[in-house]
Design an enzyme around this catalytic site. Sequence first.
Site, PDB file in Angstrom:
ATOM      1  N   MET A   4       0.618  -1.077  -0.180  1.00 60.79           N
ATOM      2  CA  MET A   4       0.324   0.089  -0.375  1.00 60.79           C
ATOM      3  C   MET A   4       1.174   1.397  -0.019  1.00 60.79           C
ATOM      4  O   MET A   4       0.448   2.447   0.252  1.00 60.79           O
ATOM      5  CB  MET A   4      -0.973  -0.328   1.071  1.00 60.79           C
ATOM      6  CG  MET A   4      -0.228  -0.793   2.468  1.00 60.79           C
ATOM      7  SD  MET A   4       1.288   0.227   2.685  1.00 60.79           S
ATOM      8  CE  MET A   4       2.282  -1.005   3.295  1.00 60.79           C
ATOM      9  N   PRO A   5       1.677   1.226  -0.202  1.00 60.60           N
ATOM     10  CA  PRO A   5       2.408   2.500  -0.044  1.00 60.60           C
ATOM     11  C   PRO A   5       2.457   2.847  -1.456  1.00 60.60           C
ATOM     12  O   PRO A   5       2.248   2.674  -2.581  1.00 60.60           O
ATOM     13  CB  PRO A   5       4.169   1.901  -0.468  1.00 60.60           C
ATOM     14  CG  PRO A   5       4.735   0.624  -0.136  1.00 60.60           C
ATOM     15  CD  PRO A   5       3.413  -0.130  -0.463  1.00 60.60           C
ATOM     16  N   ILE A   6       2.161   4.465  -1.248  1.00 58.59           N
ATOM     17  CA  ILE A   6       1.753   5.422  -2.477  1.00 58.59           C
ATOM     18  C   ILE A   6       3.058   6.496  -2.206  1.00 58.59           C
ATOM     19  O   ILE A   6       3.657   7.180  -1.462  1.00 58.59           O
ATOM     20  CB  ILE A   6       1.126   5.688  -2.417  1.00 58.59           C
ATOM     21  CG1 ILE A   6      -0.597   4.981  -1.989  1.00 58.59           C
ATOM     22  CG2 ILE A   6       0.062   6.853  -3.122  1.00 58.59           C
ATOM     23  CD1 ILE A   6      -2.027   5.565  -2.076  1.00 58.59           C
TER      24      ILE A   6
ATOM     25  N   ARG B  84       2.026   2.234  -5.873  1.00 55.34           N
ATOM     26  CA  ARG B  84       1.230   3.462  -6.466  1.00 55.34           C
ATOM     27  C   ARG B  84       2.788   4.374  -7.043  1.00 55.34           C
ATOM     28  O   ARG B  84       2.429   4.786  -5.433  1.00 55.34           O
ATOM     29  CB  ARG B  84       0.035   3.595  -5.977  1.00 55.34           C
ATOM     30  CG  ARG B  84      -0.692   2.776  -5.789  1.00 55.34           C
ATOM     31  CD  ARG B  84      -1.622   2.589  -7.243  1.00 55.34           C
ATOM     32  NE  ARG B  84      -2.388   0.632  -7.234  1.00 55.34           N
ATOM     33  CZ  ARG B  84      -2.583   0.016  -7.654  1.00 55.34           C
ATOM     34  NH1 ARG B  84      -4.024   0.636  -8.298  1.00 55.34           N
ATOM     35  NH2 ARG B  84      -3.004  -1.071  -7.146  1.00 55.34           N
TER      36      ARG B  84
ATOM     37  N   GLU C  76       3.312   7.327   1.482  1.00 52.92           N
ATOM     38  CA  GLU C  76       2.350   7.183   2.663  1.00 52.92           C
ATOM     39  C   GLU C  76       2.823   5.745   3.116  1.00 52.92           C
ATOM     40  O   GLU C  76       2.931   5.075   1.714  1.00 52.92           O
ATOM     41  CB  GLU C  76       0.939   7.439   2.220  1.00 52.92           C
ATOM     42  CG  GLU C  76       1.038   9.006   1.619  1.00 52.92           C
ATOM     43  CD  GLU C  76       0.690   9.501   2.549  1.00 52.92           C
ATOM     44  OE1 GLU C  76       0.335  10.565   1.805  1.00 52.92           O
ATOM     45  OE2 GLU C  76      -0.016   9.811   3.515  1.00 52.92           O
TER      46      GLU C  76
END
Lengths: 75, 75, 75, 75, 75, 75
Positions: free
Chosen positions: B1-3, B39, D7
Amino acid sequence: MPIVQIELLPRPVEDKRILAKEITDLLVRQIKCPPEAVRIIFREMKEEDYAAAGVLRCDKNKPIPNNQDNIRVGR
Amino acid sequence: MPIVQIELLPRPVEDKRILAKEITDLLVRQIKCPPEAVRIIFREMKEEDYAAAGVLRCDKNKPIPNNQDNIRVGR
Amino acid sequence: MPIVQIELLPRPVEDKRILAKEITDLLVRQIKCPPEAVRIIFREMKEEDYAAAGVLRCDKNKPIPNNQDNIRVGR
Amino acid sequence: MPIVQIELLPRPVEDKRILAKEITDLLVRQIKCPPEAVRIIFREMKEEDYAAAGVLRCDKNKPIPNNQDNIRVGR
Amino acid sequence: MPIVQIELLPRPVEDKRILAKEITDLLVRQIKCPPEAVRIIFREMKEEDYAAAGVLRCDKNKPIPNNQDNIRVGR
Amino acid sequence: MPIVQIELLPRPVEDKRILAKEITDLLVRQIKCPPEAVRIIFREMKEEDYAAAGVLRCDKNKPIPNNQDNIRVGR
């Protein structure tokens, strides 16, 4: 190390030059960081890319009847 | 889930292709997330939209006398 | 006071108009804030500026042989 | 001048130390910028503050019946 | 409509109060927008969540030998 | 591929659960993207970290005399 991101409608480079200088000065004075630590990013938005109160900026000054038609579309 | 959001001056697509691939690989290896969870967004900045130490990038290599004139404007 | 930033591939203004209206309505209903407190920013990305799983969107549907060539470049 | 914002779910400082080092090296090598020009910000998210496919991360592995109850609430 | 996001190391509320007031005044004066149109978000970073030149802020003043040990870890 | 970032004052997880679900549904319906492509990040702000019209949220309902004293400080 403050990093400042500013979203705004398009402005001439003179405005950005002054804002960059003065916001940096403010941060240096208040936070006691070296000037080189301050980074500022301006991101210009098109009027169709910003909304307040659910209304796109590009629709803001349109006569109300048209505007309502537009919003009704798509439901 | 790193953005991951990356602000940078304009670069050719080849650079972004390699950075996207390698930053994703790095995150997968270090964080043990699946590749599809990563992403990456590149946001290219114009030289007039980025400042360090209170000076816009587009002004950075200008001769100092002009530069001072520009900054004095607007007060 | 919710501030909403949305990164997306380019979309017609009609889509943004509807999304701005409906996301604002949602926030007002769920969070009980006044509509004027909601600000929404759309940021459109070029297909070369977004990657999932390490692959730029603009490369996503390319035949695999080309794609591998591209990725091998630059090492 | 690349500014990188990441994030991610909470990670130990060792992971951030390695990611900061290696992402900076990558950018320096690919973009030919000086290392001091690269700034990286990590923002850790709680599991209730991130959603993919409309489901909060903190709900992701919950048994489906509970989950549906939760989602039905509030309509 | 300017929206300002400021990442900084933790600061007392007095600093934020003054920065919010003065940055808003600056934007109002330079951009001629109404004060209510200016929104400012401060995001405080922990020292382990910010890196310049590939080094986390929390490692910045550590004696060099330790620091190298830390970086060597994880390869 | 829409990535949505929402800054808001702290809210219970139930609110985020509903907002994540409904904003995702909205985007899927309007943009015709698959649900898994939608990522949503909530960032909760403390009341001292948000300002409108130059006034921190935590100062908003304070009696005016105190407030003015606070703002005068620091010059």
